[in-house]
Scaffold this motif. Structure first.
Motif, PDB file in Angstrom:
ATOM      1  N   ILE A 150     -40.218 -35.430   5.934  1.00  0.00           N
ATOM      2  CA  ILE A 150     -38.926 -35.666   5.273  1.00  0.00           C
ATOM      3  C   ILE A 150     -39.348 -35.192   4.196  1.00  0.00           C
ATOM      4  O   ILE A 150     -40.453 -35.078   2.897  1.00  0.00           O
ATOM      5  N   ALA A 184     -36.170 -33.476   8.153  1.00  0.00           N
ATOM      6  CA  ALA A 184     -34.727 -34.689   7.417  1.00  0.00           C
ATOM      7  C   ALA A 184     -34.764 -33.976   5.446  1.00  0.00           C
ATOM      8  O   ALA A 184     -36.089 -33.694   4.925  1.00  0.00           O
ATOM      9  N   VAL A 212     -34.091 -42.794   5.449  1.00  0.00           N
ATOM     10  CA  VAL A 212     -35.183 -41.947   6.379  1.00  0.00           C
ATOM     11  C   VAL A 212     -36.164 -42.825   6.633  1.00  0.00           C
ATOM     12  O   VAL A 212     -36.927 -42.695   7.496  1.00  0.00           O
ATOM     13  N   TYR A 240     -28.758 -37.713   3.914  1.00  0.00           N
ATOM     14  CA  TYR A 240     -29.771 -36.819   4.386  1.00  0.00           C
ATOM     15  C   TYR A 240     -29.011 -36.028   4.977  1.00  0.00           C
ATOM     16  O   TYR A 240     -28.534 -37.121   6.286  1.00  0.00           O
TER      17      TYR A 240
END
Length: 348
Positions: free
Chosen positions: A175, A35, A164, A42
């Motif tokens: 991420i 991500a 996220v 995002y």
């Protein structure tokens, strides 16, 4: 699955790529999910040439597999690798709005991208994001990256790292924490495969701005109603929805307050989505301010964060003001309509 987090400053760029971004790019090359921030929301990235990698997106999000994904690139020249031809209208849009929050649907070349990513359609949706971290990641990976929003399918899209982290920790490999995004709503999607280009999803670039460059465009009826075979993400299923029942209220502040009092008399915990100009008027259990009515770009920036906040506050009912459907207001109303599952109360 252990989800790694890389903290990256926005000062990164394609010519100076941080080690953290290079590491994240290597993860993408291994057909795992990463991500990353864009200027809109995002994204949840995967190698768009690999069925194996793209299937992991649908699994992590709980996303229906007939909902196509947007392919992200870092250079306009890359478009030719993935499409049969580029109409003049599309060229003008790319030259004007790329990098930026505009996705262009074109006829795809066969055998290049994963059919899973394009949901077996004959078209592909492509955009070149403006965010420096997104561009650096794509450049470092050397891949066209398929990336829907990095959230659980149907829930509000993520505009902060914490969103996220909440939705996908343990479900994806990594991420990139690049702070908050900018525009706050997804890209505009325009189909350039027909004689008159058609907006499939309103977003960060307004219809008015597009028409100033290429002349009149259509708006697909699917923006207002369900479709069978969507060409664009976000056209078929309930999206952006908080847990509580939500209504859009087309009426005066007095009418909204009447509804608040009515629901409270039934023992409901009522939340109101409003703006700085109107917030002091209401007497509700929860009042969440989503920007300024005098500057709708601030509403777009804070919209998804505000919808997520209602979940944390455990309200039973959400009543939302409505906004003028021009400019960025079109995208705001599109997202609110989906979040409320098209439930509208109108003052008589």
């Amino acid at each position: 699955m252990n989800t790694k987090v890389w903290v990256v400053d926005k000062s990164v760029n394609k010519s100076h790529i941080y080690p953290q971004v290079k590491e994240a790019a290597e993860v993408l090359k291994q057909n795992e999910l990463v991500a990353f921030p864009t200027e809109t929301v995002y994204g949840l990235g995967a190698n768009s040439t690999s069925d194996e990698a793209v299937k992991k997106i649908y699994e992590a999000k709980g996303r229906p597999s007939d909902n196509p994904l947007i392919i992200h690139i870092s250079d306009i020249a890359e478009v030719e690798k993935f499409v049969t031809h580029i109409p003049e209208t599309a060229k003008k849009l790319m030259e004007t709005f790329w990098p930026g929050p505009l996705t262009i649907v074109l006829t795809k070349k066969s055998g290049v991208l994963s059919k899973v990513a394009t949901a077996n359609l004959s078209t592909v949706a492509i955009r070149m994001p403006e965010h420096p971290i997104a561009l650096a990641l794509i450049e470092a990976s050397g891949l066209p990256i398929a990336a829907p929003s990095a959230n659980i399918s149907g829930k509000p899209s993520p505009t902060k790292f914490s969103h996220v982290e909440h939705d996908l920790t343990g479900k994806i490999a990594g991420i990139i924490n690049g702070g908050d995004t900018g525009v706050g709503v997804e890209s505009t999607v325009i189909d350039c495969t027909s004689e008159i280009p058609t907006i499939l999803r309103p977003g960060g670039i307004s219809k008015e701005a597009i028409e100033a460059i290429i002349g009149a465009v259509d708006v697909d009826q699917a923006v207002k109603q369900a479709v069978i075979n969507p060409k664009s993400p976000g056209m078929k299923y309930k999206h952006y929805a908080p847990s509580a029942t939500m209504y859009l209220v087309n009426g005066s502040k007095n009418y909204i307050q009447h509804l608040i009092s009515q629901y409270q008399s039934e023992g409901k915990k009522v939340g109101v989505l409003t703006t700085e100009e109107n917030a002091s008027f209401y007497h509700a259990d929860i009042i969440n301010v989503c920007g300024k009515r005098s500057d709708l770009s601030t509403v777009a920036q804070r919209l998804y964060d505000t919808l997520r906040l209602f979940d944390q506050q455990h309200v039973d009912i959400i009543l939302s003001e409505v906004f003028p459907p021009q400019g960025i207001g079109s995208a705001i109303m599109n997202r609110l309509m989906k979040a409320a599952n098209h439930q509208i109360m109108t003052e008589k």
